[in-house]
Design a protein around this motif. Structure first.
Motif, PDB file in Angstrom:
ATOM      1  N   TYR A 594      17.857  78.496  21.466  1.00 21.30           N
ATOM      2  CA  TYR A 594      18.892  77.994  22.362  1.00 21.30           C
ATOM      3  C   TYR A 594      18.458  78.120  23.820  1.00 21.30           C
ATOM      4  O   TYR A 594      18.643  77.184  24.620  1.00 21.30           O
ATOM      5  CB  TYR A 594      20.206  78.744  22.132  1.00 21.30           C
ATOM      6  N   THR A 595      17.857  79.247  24.167  1.00 23.03           N
ATOM      7  CA  THR A 595      17.366  79.442  25.539  1.00 23.03           C
ATOM      8  C   THR A 595      16.302  78.413  25.883  1.00 23.03           C
ATOM      9  O   THR A 595      16.303  77.827  26.982  1.00 23.03           O
ATOM     10  CB  THR A 595      16.789  80.853  25.708  1.00 23.03           C
ATOM     11  N   ALA A 596      15.388  78.161  24.941  1.00 24.71           N
ATOM     12  CA  ALA A 596      14.303  77.200  25.183  1.00 24.71           C
ATOM     13  C   ALA A 596      14.832  75.784  25.346  1.00 24.71           C
ATOM     14  O   ALA A 596      14.436  75.053  26.260  1.00 24.71           O
ATOM     15  CB  ALA A 596      13.292  77.262  24.040  1.00 24.71           C
ATOM     16  N   ILE A 597      15.746  75.387  24.473  1.00 27.29           N
ATOM     17  CA  ILE A 597      16.274  74.015  24.509  1.00 27.29           C
ATOM     18  C   ILE A 597      17.037  73.748  25.803  1.00 27.29           C
ATOM     19  O   ILE A 597      16.936  72.653  26.395  1.00 27.29           O
ATOM     20  CB  ILE A 597      17.180  73.776  23.277  1.00 27.29           C
ATOM     21  N   THR A 598      17.810  74.708  26.235  1.00 26.59           N
ATOM     22  CA  THR A 598      18.592  74.493  27.457  1.00 26.59           C
ATOM     23  C   THR A 598      17.714  74.406  28.705  1.00 26.59           C
ATOM     24  O   THR A 598      18.172  73.926  29.752  1.00 26.59           O
ATOM     25  CB  THR A 598      19.622  75.624  27.635  1.00 26.59           C
ATOM     26  N   ASN A 599      16.472  74.862  28.608  1.00 23.05           N
ATOM     27  CA  ASN A 599      15.553  74.799  29.750  1.00 23.05           C
ATOM     28  C   ASN A 599      14.463  73.735  29.577  1.00 23.05           C
ATOM     29  O   ASN A 599      13.594  73.605  30.429  1.00 23.05           O
ATOM     30  CB  ASN A 599      14.881  76.162  29.966  1.00 23.05           C
ATOM     31  N   LEU A 600      14.547  72.990  28.482  1.00 24.99           N
ATOM     32  CA  LEU A 600      13.525  71.986  28.196  1.00 24.99           C
ATOM     33  C   LEU A 600      13.811  70.705  28.969  1.00 24.99           C
ATOM     34  O   LEU A 600      14.965  70.294  29.126  1.00 24.99           O
ATOM     35  CB  LEU A 600      13.502  71.700  26.682  1.00 24.99           C
ATOM     36  N   LYS A 601      12.758  70.053  29.416  1.00 22.69           N
ATOM     37  CA  LYS A 601      12.897  68.787  30.131  1.00 22.69           C
ATOM     38  C   LYS A 601      12.631  67.620  29.191  1.00 22.69           C
ATOM     39  O   LYS A 601      11.977  67.776  28.160  1.00 22.69           O
ATOM     40  CB  LYS A 601      11.914  68.732  31.303  1.00 22.69           C
ATOM     41  N   LEU A 602      13.151  66.450  29.547  1.00 21.47           N
ATOM     42  CA  LEU A 602      12.948  65.263  28.733  1.00 21.47           C
ATOM     43  C   LEU A 602      11.461  65.009  28.505  1.00 21.47           C
ATOM     44  O   LEU A 602      10.643  65.162  29.414  1.00 21.47           O
ATOM     45  CB  LEU A 602      13.589  64.043  29.392  1.00 21.47           C
ATOM     46  N   ASP A 603      11.126  64.622  27.280  1.00 22.88           N
ATOM     47  CA  ASP A 603       9.760  64.290  26.854  1.00 22.88           C
ATOM     48  C   ASP A 603       8.831  65.498  26.766  1.00 22.88           C
ATOM     49  O   ASP A 603       7.640  65.339  26.479  1.00 22.88           O
ATOM     50  CB  ASP A 603       9.133  63.223  27.756  1.00 22.88           C
ATOM     51  N   GLN A 604       9.348  66.707  26.987  1.00 25.65           N
ATOM     52  CA  GLN A 604       8.509  67.888  26.781  1.00 25.65           C
ATOM     53  C   GLN A 604       8.288  68.133  25.289  1.00 25.65           C
ATOM     54  O   GLN A 604       9.045  67.647  24.431  1.00 25.65           O
ATOM     55  CB  GLN A 604       9.145  69.131  27.422  1.00 25.65           C
ATOM     56  N   THR A 605       7.273  68.924  24.977  1.00 23.31           N
ATOM     57  CA  THR A 605       6.925  69.257  23.598  1.00 23.31           C
ATOM     58  C   THR A 605       7.220  70.733  23.339  1.00 23.31           C
ATOM     59  O   THR A 605       6.909  71.591  24.161  1.00 23.31           O
ATOM     60  CB  THR A 605       5.441  68.958  23.329  1.00 23.31           C
ATOM     61  N   LEU A 606       7.829  70.996  22.204  1.00 28.10           N
ATOM     62  CA  LEU A 606       8.130  72.371  21.797  1.00 28.10           C
ATOM     63  C   LEU A 606       7.250  72.724  20.608  1.00 28.10           C
ATOM     64  O   LEU A 606       7.217  72.002  19.602  1.00 28.10           O
ATOM     65  CB  LEU A 606       9.605  72.509  21.420  1.00 28.10           C
ATOM     66  N   VAL A 607       6.514  73.841  20.713  1.00 26.06           N
ATOM     67  CA  VAL A 607       5.615  74.282  19.641  1.00 26.06           C
ATOM     68  C   VAL A 607       6.135  75.600  19.073  1.00 26.06           C
ATOM     69  O   VAL A 607       6.319  76.574  19.814  1.00 26.06           O
ATOM     70  CB  VAL A 607       4.169  74.460  20.153  1.00 26.06           C
TER      71      VAL A 607
END
Length: 719
Positions: A594-607
């Motif tokens: 949840y912390t990561a998603i709320t700080n993620l920017k559009l088109d970024q990649t999550l590993v």
């Protein structure tokens, strides 16, 4: 005087296979003599077959309980354990016979006994000719008992109203058997049912204590109750009370309760009765709380040698007007399984003064006896001894006969078994008056739907070593046990044929609506819908060994993680690092994600590195994540396990809200010693096209985990 059910049995016994009518050609005295010898031979065979089949269906005893009365409460649960010497000797003799099997390979022995099981043709004949819903051995056993005894009270038939309760019911064959019987014999009855069992979706439950086939459960969820804590543990007093509260409005309709519970006693077969005795106590006390006056109760037991079972039998004999013990023909002949049929309950007025003392000993096993030995009439004990001898003798005869024919079976033996199997199946179908249901919609779920279920059916009985081999393995050093675990893993097939799975997708374009369920917290994941029970057991055993030898070791290790991040120096990537574990870590998972998603920017990649896909919770979170990225791939690496890369974040607001709701609920659950068990229905997760891939992924991870653990232990030794 025989009761009507026994008379019905005697009448039907005359319907056993007829003598073959062979023509006689009057050509010569020699030919006539030959034909006469042939006829006598066939008659002898048929007499043997007829006698054997009658014996198969005649393993039952009616208990005379006219003098059975409950003692005063102040005399209960105060005595030290007592024994009946005659029953002690019966147990000793049975265990001596069973010990002859200690060196037999379990798989080979089961294969042999399956071929020699006289009732072995019944199930496939029923499937072929009747095609009922969920036809298993349990289905056949219960249908046989339904046909032998009047388990549906006259009151229910007259009022056309029946509520049944089914305890320890998974996977649900007693329910489908009852439905089939009612549709054929009482089609106008208004029937409702509720079942309880260890929750197969609660990962804190061990496969040793439950059946993993939940195809029927997933389609009839509203009829199943898993208690206040969502575990389905019947031996929890709060779960009993919540069950009573659930059914309080139906109390006057509950006229039938079944209890088919058991516990895996593979490692201690000589003490099966003791091990299961407290479960049987809880099943019985539950029935006494719920059953309406004149209702019926049927419970499965395993031998009647110990004081716990004798006391339980006496309790039942006091509370019901009729008591019988029966070994169904469709019950495996070589096991100790018997069913106690309790008819015509005396009602709550009779038992309610005793319920509080029963509840006092509900959760914890007591070393005090329910009744003093002197409070049980000698005539009752004599009946228990005779019953114990009857069922013990039959079991021993079967075991010894199977030993005699193991690897030495003659053609004549095989032919005799085939004749008996055919005749037994013929008689079963005729005696039970089995017919196909005229319409498919008379079934509860439907045979076609159950057969087409995408849910994985996983066998939790995987140990094929002999009893003695298992004990030798249990005494080995941790390092040697780990090597055996690794060898066991080699039999697990992995169908992943590439290092990368691309275009990971769920069937739906839009995510399902959030559906959270909570449960009492547990420490280790014991079972998983996304991992075979054999692999899950190995995984847990490997962690125990790890904690004994190198407790700080982690998989994947920090060096391997650092190398991956160093190679992929893309600023657009966000890394979330976990470590594979069997411990429930839902709060840690949702907090990080949840912390990561709320700080993620559009088109970024999550590993995601080291992200476990064992629990419904983690798979459900992954399900929601999958809808917020354009492209997903999984890479398989021996050092890292499965690396999940989610490309091009698209920020789906509904998913963000779901994750926030899950995170908030996790905080509340953690503060009350609970967990979020799931965020979607397990049926939805099991039916998705990713399910079979998840099984393979977890197999891959466990194999590598054990391999890396062995290497690390060896490295630690050499340093």
């Amino acid at each position: 005087m025989m009761d009507c059910d026994e008379q019905k049995y005697r009448d039907n016994a005359q319907l056993l296979p007829l003598q073959y009518q062979l023509p006689v050609a009057f050509k010569s005295s020699r030919q006539v003599g030959k034909n006469q010898r042939t006829i006598k031979k066939h008659q002898k065979h048929n007499e043997m077959v007829s006698a054997t089949v009658q014996k198969m269906f005649n393993k039952h005893v009616k208990i005379d309980n006219k003098n059975c009365e409950l003692p005063t409460i102040d005399t209960m649960f105060i005595d030290d354990p007592w024994i009946i010497e005659d029953l002690k000797e019966l147990k000793k003799h049975l265990n001596e016979i069973k010990s002859k099997l200690n060196d037999y390979n379990l798989m080979e022995w089961r294969s042999h006994t399956r071929k020699r099981n006289y009732a072995g043709d019944i199930i496939w004949r029923v499937r072929k000719e009747i095609n009922p819903e969920f036809p298993t051995q349990a289905w056949c056993k219960f249908y046989e008992n339904l046909s032998f005894y009047k388990l549906i009270p006259e009151k229910s038939l007259y009022e056309k109203q029946l509520k049944s309760i089914h305890l320890c019911e998974a996977p649900g064959a007693f329910v489908t058997a009852l439905n089939h019987w009612l549709k054929l014999n009482a089609p106008l009855i208004n029937w409702d049912w509720t079942a309880t069992t260890l929750n197969p979706s609660y990962e804190g439950n061990s496969p040793s204590f439950m059946l993993n086939d939940d195809r029927f459960i997933l389609h009839t969820t509203n009829n199943w109750y898993f208690g206040a804590d969502n575990t389905g543990n019947l031996m929890n007093l709060k779960n009993l009370d919540s069950f009573i509260e659930l059914e309080k409005e139906n109390r006057d309709k509950i006229m039938l309760i079944t209890a088919d519970g058991s516990i895996d006693c593979l490692h201690t077969p000589d003490e099966q009765e003791k091990i299961v005795s407290h479960l049987h106590y809880c099943e019985t006390i539950t029935a006494l709380h719920l059953l309406n006056k004149n209702g019926n109760f049927i419970i499965k037991l395993f031998t009647i040698f110990e004081y716990q079972t004798i006391c339980l039998m006496y309790l039942l004999s006091c509370c019901f007007n009729e008591i019988s013990i029966r070994k169904p023909a469709t019950s495996k002949e070589g096991n100790s399984e018997i069913y106690v049929i309790c008819l015509d309950f005396k009602g709550s007025d009779y038992i309610s003064p005793y319920l509080n003392i029963f509840r006092k000993h509900y959760e914890k096993f007591t070393d005090r006896t329910m009744f003093q030995k002197n409070d049980i009439p000698d005539s009752f004990i004599e009946q228990i001894i005779k019953s114990g001898e009857l069922f013990k003798s039959h079991q021993c005869d079967v075991i010894l006969n199977n030993i005699r024919t193991f690897n030495t079976e003659t053609n004549e033996d095989c032919m005799n078994v085939k004749r008996i199997r055919r005749a037994t199946a013929d008689y079963f179908i005729k005696f039970c008056k089995l017919e196909k249901l005229p319409f498919k919609d008379m079934q509860i779920v439907g045979t076609d739907i159950l057969n087409q279920s995408c849910c994985q059916i996983l066998d939790n009985r995987y140990n094929y070593d002999s009893y003695n081999e298992r004990h030798v393995k249990g005494s080995l050093k941790p390092e040697d046990r780990l090597l055996i675990l690794f060898e066991d893993l080699q039999s697990i097939n992995i169908t992943i044929d590439t290092e990368t799975i691309e275009n990971i997708q769920f069937i739906d374009d839009k995510p399902e609506v959030l559906k959270m369920s909570t449960a009492i917290s547990y420490e280790n994941i014991q079972s998983s819908k996304f991992c075979q029970p054999k692999v899950m057991r190995i995984y847990n055993s490997a962690f125990e060994i790890k904690n004994q030898l190198i407790s700080n070791w982690q998989y994947p290790n920090d060096k391997a993680i650092g190398n991956l991040i160093k190679i992929n120096t893309n600023d657009n990537n966000k890394y979330l690092v976990f470590h594979y574990t069997v411990k429930y870590d839902g709060f840690n998972v949702i907090e990080k994600i949840y912390t990561a998603i709320t700080n993620l920017k559009l088109d970024q990649t999550l590993v995601l590195i080291g992200y476990s896909l064992l629990s419904q919770f983690n798979v459900g979170i992954f399900y929601f994540l999958a809808h917020t990225f354009k492209h997903i791939e999984m890479q398989f690496d021996n050092e890292l396990g499965c690396v999940i890369t989610l490309y091009n974040y698209i920020c789906l607001q509904s998913v963000i809200e779901y994750l926030k709701e899950i995170f908030d609920a996790s905080i509340v659950a953690k503060n009350s010693d609970k967990i979020i068990l799931s965020v979607l229905s397990v049926a939805r997760l099991c039916e998705c096209n990713l399910h079979h891939k998840l099984l393979d992924i977890n197999n891959f991870i466990v194999k590598n985990f054990v391999n890396k653990l062995i290497m690390s232990i060896n490295n630690a030794k050499s340093e």
